[in-house]
Write a protein that holds these residues in place. Structure first.
Motif, PDB file in Angstrom:
ATOM      1  N   ASN A 124     -33.553  20.895  19.486  1.00  0.00           N
ATOM      2  CA  ASN A 124     -32.724  21.381  20.579  1.00  0.00           C
ATOM      3  C   ASN A 124     -31.238  21.143  20.342  1.00  0.00           C
ATOM      4  OD1 ASN A 124     -32.516  18.669  20.942  1.00  0.00           O
ATOM      5  ND2 ASN A 124     -33.445  18.609  22.973  1.00  0.00           N
ATOM      6  N   GLY A 125     -30.868  20.594  19.187  1.00  0.00           N
ATOM      7  CA  GLY A 125     -29.458  20.414  18.886  1.00  0.00           C
ATOM      8  C   GLY A 125     -28.900  19.075  19.310  1.00  0.00           C
ATOM      9  N   ARG A 126     -29.670  18.274  20.023  1.00  0.00           N
ATOM     10  CA  ARG A 126     -29.184  16.953  20.456  1.00  0.00           C
ATOM     11  C   ARG A 126     -29.204  16.006  19.275  1.00  0.00           C
ATOM     12  NH1 ARG A 126     -31.930  14.149  25.174  1.00  0.00           N
ATOM     13  NH2 ARG A 126     -30.300  12.665  24.742  1.00  0.00           N
ATOM     14  N   THR A 127     -28.136  15.236  19.138  1.00  0.00           N
ATOM     15  CA  THR A 127     -28.091  14.227  18.092  1.00  0.00           C
ATOM     16  C   THR A 127     -28.067  12.835  18.698  1.00  0.00           C
ATOM     17  OG1 THR A 127     -25.688  14.368  18.035  1.00  0.00           O
ATOM     18  CG2 THR A 127     -26.912  15.720  16.454  1.00  0.00           C
ATOM     19  N   GLU A 128     -28.275  12.719  19.980  1.00  0.00           N
ATOM     20  CA  GLU A 128     -28.233  11.432  20.668  1.00  0.00           C
ATOM     21  C   GLU A 128     -29.541  10.671  20.539  1.00  0.00           C
ATOM     22  OE1 GLU A 128     -25.656   9.981  22.325  1.00  0.00           O
ATOM     23  OE2 GLU A 128     -24.363  11.623  21.735  1.00  0.00           O
ATOM     24  N   GLY A 129     -30.528  11.252  19.891  1.00  0.00           N
ATOM     25  CA  GLY A 129     -31.844  10.636  19.825  1.00  0.00           C
ATOM     26  C   GLY A 129     -31.900   9.370  18.999  1.00  0.00           C
ATOM     27  N   THR A 130     -31.128   9.294  17.934  1.00  0.00           N
ATOM     28  CA  THR A 130     -31.158   8.117  17.093  1.00  0.00           C
ATOM     29  C   THR A 130     -29.856   7.353  17.239  1.00  0.00           C
ATOM     30  OG1 THR A 130     -30.252   9.299  15.222  1.00  0.00           O
ATOM     31  CG2 THR A 130     -32.647   9.243  15.410  1.00  0.00           C
ATOM     32  N   VAL A 131     -29.923   6.067  16.992  1.00  0.00           N
ATOM     33  CA  VAL A 131     -28.748   5.209  17.164  1.00  0.00           C
ATOM     34  C   VAL A 131     -27.659   5.572  16.180  1.00  0.00           C
ATOM     35  CG1 VAL A 131     -27.933   2.835  17.046  1.00  0.00           C
ATOM     36  CG2 VAL A 131     -30.134   3.323  18.064  1.00  0.00           C
ATOM     37  N   ALA A 132     -28.022   5.832  14.922  1.00  0.00           N
ATOM     38  CA  ALA A 132     -27.027   6.093  13.887  1.00  0.00           C
ATOM     39  C   ALA A 132     -26.263   7.390  14.125  1.00  0.00           C
ATOM     40  CB  ALA A 132     -27.688   6.127  12.526  1.00  0.00           C
ATOM     41  N   GLN A 133     -26.844   8.301  14.899  1.00  0.00           N
ATOM     42  CA  GLN A 133     -26.174   9.572  15.108  1.00  0.00           C
ATOM     43  C   GLN A 133     -25.509   9.672  16.472  1.00  0.00           C
ATOM     44  OE1 GLN A 133     -29.210  12.474  14.459  1.00  0.00           O
ATOM     45  NE2 GLN A 133     -29.050  12.365  12.241  1.00  0.00           N
ATOM     46  N   SER A 134     -25.626   8.674  17.300  1.00  0.00           N
ATOM     47  CA  SER A 134     -25.053   8.781  18.635  1.00  0.00           C
ATOM     48  C   SER A 134     -23.542   8.623  18.580  1.00  0.00           C
ATOM     49  CB  SER A 134     -25.654   7.730  19.567  1.00  0.00           C
ATOM     50  OG  SER A 134     -25.229   6.439  19.173  1.00  0.00           O
ATOM     51  N   LYS A 135     -22.868   9.272  19.508  1.00  0.00           N
ATOM     52  CA  LYS A 135     -21.407   9.246  19.541  1.00  0.00           C
ATOM     53  C   LYS A 135     -20.894   7.847  19.840  1.00  0.00           C
ATOM     54  CE  LYS A 135     -20.905  14.052  20.824  1.00  0.00           C
ATOM     55  NZ  LYS A 135     -20.469  15.013  21.823  1.00  0.00           N
ATOM     56  N   GLY A 136     -21.565   7.151  20.729  1.00  0.00           N
ATOM     57  CA  GLY A 136     -21.143   5.803  21.073  1.00  0.00           C
ATOM     58  C   GLY A 136     -21.228   4.864  19.892  1.00  0.00           C
ATOM     59  N   PHE A 137     -22.280   4.989  19.108  1.00  0.00           N
ATOM     60  CA  PHE A 137     -22.435   4.150  17.922  1.00  0.00           C
ATOM     61  C   PHE A 137     -21.348   4.469  16.910  1.00  0.00           C
ATOM     62  CE2 PHE A 137     -24.169   3.117  13.764  1.00  0.00           C
ATOM     63  CZ  PHE A 137     -24.534   1.797  13.968  1.00  0.00           C
ATOM     64  N   ASN A 138     -21.063   5.755  16.723  1.00  0.00           N
ATOM     65  CA  ASN A 138     -20.027   6.149  15.770  1.00  0.00           C
ATOM     66  C   ASN A 138     -18.669   5.595  16.179  1.00  0.00           C
ATOM     67  OD1 ASN A 138     -21.797   7.539  14.144  1.00  0.00           O
ATOM     68  ND2 ASN A 138     -21.428   9.500  15.120  1.00  0.00           N
ATOM     69  N   LYS A 139     -18.362   5.636  17.463  1.00  0.00           N
ATOM     70  CA  LYS A 139     -17.083   5.100  17.934  1.00  0.00           C
ATOM     71  C   LYS A 139     -17.019   3.596  17.720  1.00  0.00           C
ATOM     72  CE  LYS A 139     -16.125   8.524  21.516  1.00  0.00           C
ATOM     73  NZ  LYS A 139     -15.980   8.729  22.962  1.00  0.00           N
ATOM     74  N   LYS A 140     -18.105   2.914  18.001  1.00  0.00           N
ATOM     75  CA  LYS A 140     -18.138   1.456  17.830  1.00  0.00           C
ATOM     76  C   LYS A 140     -18.007   1.098  16.351  1.00  0.00           C
ATOM     77  CE  LYS A 140     -20.914  -2.562  19.054  1.00  0.00           C
ATOM     78  NZ  LYS A 140     -22.136  -3.044  19.679  1.00  0.00           N
ATOM     79  N   GLU A 141     -18.713   1.817  15.503  1.00  0.00           N
ATOM     80  CA  GLU A 141     -18.637   1.560  14.072  1.00  0.00           C
ATOM     81  C   GLU A 141     -17.224   1.809  13.547  1.00  0.00           C
ATOM     82  OE1 GLU A 141     -21.122   2.708  10.050  1.00  0.00           O
ATOM     83  OE2 GLU A 141     -21.069   4.142  11.687  1.00  0.00           O
ATOM     84  N   LYS A 142     -16.598   2.886  13.999  1.00  0.00           N
ATOM     85  CA  LYS A 142     -15.218   3.194  13.597  1.00  0.00           C
ATOM     86  C   LYS A 142     -14.276   2.102  14.057  1.00  0.00           C
ATOM     87  CE  LYS A 142     -11.854   6.375  12.647  1.00  0.00           C
ATOM     88  NZ  LYS A 142     -10.927   5.616  11.854  1.00  0.00           N
ATOM     89  N   ALA A 143     -14.475   1.589  15.266  1.00  0.00           N
ATOM     90  CA  ALA A 143     -13.626   0.520  15.785  1.00  0.00           C
ATOM     91  C   ALA A 143     -13.779  -0.740  14.946  1.00  0.00           C
ATOM     92  CB  ALA A 143     -13.973   0.234  17.243  1.00  0.00           C
TER      93      ALA A 143
END
Length: 86
Positions: free
Chosen positions: A23-42
């Motif tokens: 369905n196009g959602r990438t929020e299903g896994t932790v590594a692909q979630s936007k919140g995780f990406n922002k935290k990792e970048k920080a």
């Protein structure tokens, strides 16, 4: 023999093949979630900033050490110059 193969190819499948729905959602896994990406970048930015600050502190300490060494050499030079004149 060729006619049997041709007939076999025309027969529709009697079973349904499994189909994976996306369905196009990438929020299903932790590594692909936007919140995780922002935290990792920080965390990466914080690490880089800390590393750069450490490098700057080392460079400043080296500069101060070289300045002191230069002042000592200048002082020795002036003492030698004065001793030659006398």
């Amino acid at each position: 023999m060729l006619s049997r193969i041709a007939i076999a190819r025309r027969v529709p499948r009697a079973f349904a093949a499994p189909v994976r729905m996306f369905n196009g959602r990438t929020e299903g896994t932790v590594a692909q979630s936007k919140g995780f990406n922002k935290k990792e970048k920080a965390h990466e930015d914080e690490y880089i900033h800390r590393h750069e600050q450490e490098q700057l502190a080392k460079m400043k300490a080296e500069i101060e050490k070289k300045k002191q060494e230069l002042e000592t050499l200048k002082k020795d030079y002036h003492e030698l110059e004065n001793s030659k004149k006398e």
